[in-house]
Design an enzyme around this catalytic site. Structure first.
Site, mmCIF file in Angstrom:
data_model
loop_
_atom_site.group_PDB
_atom_site.id
_atom_site.type_symbol
_atom_site.label_atom_id
_atom_site.label_comp_id
_atom_site.label_asym_id
_atom_site.label_seq_id
_atom_site.Cartn_x
_atom_site.Cartn_y
_atom_site.Cartn_z
ATOM 1 C CB SER A 1 107.694 34.849 -7.364
ATOM 2 O OG SER A 1 108.564 33.809 -7.017
ATOM 3 C CB THR B 1 106.751 29.331 -1.628
ATOM 4 O OG1 THR B 1 108.003 29.139 -0.992
ATOM 5 C CG2 THR B 1 106.007 30.470 -0.959
ATOM 6 C CE LYS C 1 108.410 25.125 -2.646
ATOM 7 N NZ LYS C 1 109.826 25.130 -3.014
ATOM 8 C CG ASN D 1 108.089 24.902 -7.965
ATOM 9 O OD1 ASN D 1 107.720 24.122 -8.833
ATOM 10 N ND2 ASN D 1 109.060 25.764 -8.153
ATOM 11 C CG ASP E 1 111.784 24.452 -6.110
ATOM 12 O OD1 ASP E 1 111.759 25.638 -6.494
ATOM 13 O OD2 ASP E 1 111.002 24.001 -5.250
ATOM 14 N N GLY F 1 122.099 19.311 3.773
ATOM 15 C CA GLY F 1 120.678 19.565 3.950
ATOM 16 C C GLY F 1 119.853 18.471 3.297
ATOM 17 C CB ALA F 2 117.927 15.871 4.006
ATOM 18 C CB ALA G 1 115.916 23.821 -0.909
ATOM 19 C CE1 TYR H 1 117.302 33.012 -3.416
ATOM 20 C CE2 TYR H 1 116.056 34.273 -1.813
ATOM 21 C CZ TYR H 1 116.124 33.262 -2.750
ATOM 22 O OH TYR H 1 115.023 32.509 -3.008
HETATM 23 P P1 NDP Z 1 113.642 23.150 5.271
HETATM 24 O O1 NDP Z 1 113.134 23.744 6.522
HETATM 25 O O2 NDP Z 1 112.804 22.210 4.492
HETATM 26 O O3 NDP Z 1 115.035 22.404 5.588
HETATM 27 C C1 NDP Z 1 115.995 23.019 6.384
HETATM 28 C C2 NDP Z 1 117.310 22.239 6.292
HETATM 29 O O4 NDP Z 1 118.276 22.921 7.104
HETATM 30 C C3 NDP Z 1 117.222 20.825 6.824
HETATM 31 O O5 NDP Z 1 118.127 20.011 6.152
HETATM 32 C C4 NDP Z 1 117.622 21.014 8.297
HETATM 33 O O6 NDP Z 1 118.161 19.853 8.886
HETATM 34 C C5 NDP Z 1 118.720 22.035 8.153
HETATM 35 N N1 NDP Z 1 118.894 22.758 9.404
HETATM 36 C C6 NDP Z 1 118.113 23.748 9.900
HETATM 37 N N2 NDP Z 1 118.586 24.152 11.100
HETATM 38 C C7 NDP Z 1 119.684 23.401 11.368
HETATM 39 C C8 NDP Z 1 120.610 23.360 12.451
HETATM 40 N N3 NDP Z 1 120.506 24.179 13.506
HETATM 41 N N4 NDP Z 1 121.631 22.473 12.388
HETATM 42 C C9 NDP Z 1 121.763 21.653 11.312
HETATM 43 N N5 NDP Z 1 120.904 21.638 10.252
HETATM 44 C C10 NDP Z 1 119.878 22.514 10.281
HETATM 45 O O7 NDP Z 1 114.073 24.388 4.364
HETATM 46 P P2 NDP Z 1 114.242 24.454 2.761
HETATM 47 O O8 NDP Z 1 114.843 23.194 2.293
HETATM 48 O O9 NDP Z 1 112.992 24.940 2.164
HETATM 49 O O10 NDP Z 1 115.307 25.637 2.631
HETATM 50 C C11 NDP Z 1 116.677 25.403 2.906
HETATM 51 C C12 NDP Z 1 117.504 26.541 2.359
HETATM 52 O O11 NDP Z 1 117.357 26.643 0.938
HETATM 53 C C13 NDP Z 1 117.085 27.895 2.931
HETATM 54 O O12 NDP Z 1 118.246 28.561 3.278
HETATM 55 C C14 NDP Z 1 116.394 28.603 1.787
HETATM 56 O O13 NDP Z 1 116.641 29.980 1.845
HETATM 57 C C15 NDP Z 1 117.059 27.991 0.573
HETATM 58 N N6 NDP Z 1 116.186 27.937 -0.612
HETATM 59 C C16 NDP Z 1 116.596 28.537 -1.751
HETATM 60 C C17 NDP Z 1 115.842 28.460 -2.901
HETATM 61 C C18 NDP Z 1 116.318 29.138 -4.141
HETATM 62 O O14 NDP Z 1 115.589 29.196 -5.130
HETATM 63 N N7 NDP Z 1 117.518 29.643 -4.156
HETATM 64 C C19 NDP Z 1 114.558 27.764 -2.942
HETATM 65 C C20 NDP Z 1 114.198 27.159 -1.668
HETATM 66 C C21 NDP Z 1 115.001 27.264 -0.566
HETATM 67 P P3 NDP Z 1 117.215 18.827 9.724
HETATM 68 O O15 NDP Z 1 116.610 17.911 8.713
HETATM 69 O O16 NDP Z 1 118.158 18.179 10.639
HETATM 70 O O17 NDP Z 1 116.184 19.681 10.438
#
Ligand code: NDP
Length: 290
Positions: free
Chosen positions: A24, A68, A72, A93, A109, A134-135, A138, A235
Site C-alpha cells: 500500500s 489490515t 480489521k 479497512n 475490500d 473461503g469464508a 477477504a 497475487y
Molecule cells: P483468513 O485467515 O481470514 O481466512 C482464510 C481462509 O482460508 C478461510 O476460509 C480458511 O478456512 C481457509 N483455509 C486456510 N487454510 C485452509 C486449509 N488448510 N484447508 C482449507 N481451507 C483453509 O484470511 P483472509 O480471508 O484474510 O485471506 C484469504 C486470502 O485472500 C489470502 O490468500 C490472501 O492473500 C487473500 N487476500 C487478498 C486480498 C487482495 O486485495 N487481493 C485482500 C485480502 C486477502 P477455515 O474457515 O476452514 O479456516
C-alpha cells in the site's frame, strides 16, 4: 497508555501485524505524489496491545489510515461512525480522520473486487451468480459487498462449517432475496452444481500461499463450465490460477482487488478521484519479482 510517536511526515498510513509485506505505501505514495501531497503514507506494525496508542496518535496527526490483519475487527470500538456495509461485516479497512479528530470507518475490500471484475471481465455484480471458496476476512468482505449490490446467487464453500454458516447469516440479512447455498470442500456434487450455475468463481482461501498447500477443492471440477471466469485473490501464480489457464478459463489475480480497494480508500480520504493508472503502475513495480 504508552504514547506512540508517528513519523511527522505521515498524513496517512497502513497498520497491521505483520505489515512488512504491504504494498500500500508504494501504491498510495505514487498517487499522493501525483496529487501534490508528496510521499506522506507510512507503514507501521502495531500489536493489538498498542492499538489504543496508535489511534490516539492518528487522531492528532493523520487524515486517514488503512487497517489490515489482524485489526480489521479490533478497530471497530475506536470508531465514531461506521458505514453500514462495514458495520454488517464487522470489518473495517479504511479509517478517515475527520477535521475534529473523530474517526469514520468503511470497508473497501468488496468494492475492490467488484471493480476488478468489471474491469477485467466487464461483469457486473448486480444480478450475477458467484461461487466463493473461503469464508475468511477477504471472502466475507467481498461476499457481503456482492450481496448488498444485488447479486442474484452466492454459492459458498468452506472447510469450517461454523464460519460458513455465520457468513451465510450475515448475507441473508444483507439481502433477503439472495439465493444462498453452502457446501464443504469435499462435497463435489454440490461444487459441480455451483460451478455450473456461476458466472465467476473466486478463490479466497489462503491455500496456495505456500508451495506445499493442497488445492482448495478438486480443480478438475473447473472443467464443468467452459463459460466460467475466475479470480485468484493471491497475487502470485497458484495451482488454482494455473489450472484455470490450462482449462482456458479467463482468470485474474488479486492485484485488481488490491488496487481498487486502495483507490477507494484514497477517494474517501481526499474526496477526489484517485489516479488509478499511476497506482496500478506503482503496484506492478512493487510486486515485480515477488
Ligand atoms: P483468513 O485467515 O481470514 O481466512 C482464510 C481462509 O482460508 C478461510 O476460509 C480458511 O478456512 C481457509 N483455509 C486456510 N487454510 C485452509 C486449509 N488448510 N484447508 C482449507 N481451507 C483453509 O484470511 P483472509 O480471508 O484474510 O485471506 C484469504 C486470502 O485472500 C489470502 O490468500 C490472501 O492473500 C487473500 N487476500 C487478498 C486480498 C487482495 O486485495 N487481493 C485482500 C485480502 C486477502 P477455515 O474457515 O476452514 O479456516
Amino acid at each position: 497508555m504508552t504514547e506512540l510517536t508517528l513519523d511527522p511526515a505521515w498524513h496517512f498510513a497502513v497498520i497491521g501485524d505483520p505489515v512488512a509485506h504491504s504494498k500500500s505505501p508504494q501504491m498510495q505514495n505514487a498517487a499522493l505524489c501525483e496529487l501534490g501531497f508528496g510521499p506522506c503514507y507510512g507503514k507501521l506494525q502495531v500489536a493489538a496491545a498498542d492499538l489504543p496508542a496508535f489511534v490516539a496518535a492518528a487522531r492528532k496527526q493523520l487524515r486517514g489510515f488503512n487497517v489490515t490483519v489482524p485489526h480489521k475487527r479490533a478497530i471497530l470500538p475506536f470508531l465514531d461512525r461506521i458505514d453500514p456495509e462495514a458495520e454488517l461485516g464487522q470489518s473495517v479497512n479504511t479509517v478517515t480522520v475527520e477535521p475534529d479528530g473523530s474517526l469514520s470507518g468503511a470497508s473497501t475490500d468488496g468494492y475492490g473486487l467488484a471493480m476488478a471484475i468489471r474491469e477485467r471481465f466487464q461483469l457486473e455484480v448486480a444480478g450475477g451468480s458467484f461461487t466463493f471458496f473461503g469464508a475468511g476476512g477477504a471472502a466475507q468482505a467481498a461476499a457481503l459487498h456482492f450481496a448488498l449490490q444485488g447479486a442474484r446467487a452466492l454459492y459458498l464453500v468452506n472447510r469450517t462449517r461454523s464460519r460458513l454458516e455465520a457468513l451465510a447469516a450475515i448475507l441473508a440479512r444483507a439481502n433477503p432475496k439472495l439465493e444462498l447455498q453452502l457446501a464443504a470442500p469435499g462435497d463435489e456434487a454440490r461444487i459441480e452444481q455451483f460451478l455450473r450455475a456461476s458466472q465467476l468463481v473466486i478463490q479466497a482461501t489462503s491455500l496456495g500461499l505456500r508451495p506445499d498447500d493442497p488445492p482448495p477443492f478438486r480443480l478438475e471440477l473447473l472443467k464443468v463450465n467452459p463459460g466460467l471466469r475466475a479470480v485468484e485473490t493471491i497475487y502470485h501464480p497458484t495451482p488454482f490460477r494455473r489450472t484455470c489457464e490450462a482449462f482456458g478459463l479467463p482468470v485474474t489475480d488479486g492485484r485488481g482487488m488490491l488496487l481498487h480497494q486502495g483507490a477507494r480508500s484514497l477517494e474517501l480520504w481526499l474526496g477526489q478521484p484517485a489516479p488509478v493508472a499511476t497506482m496500478r503502475r506503482a503496484l506492478e513495480e512493487a510486486l515485480c519479482g515477488e
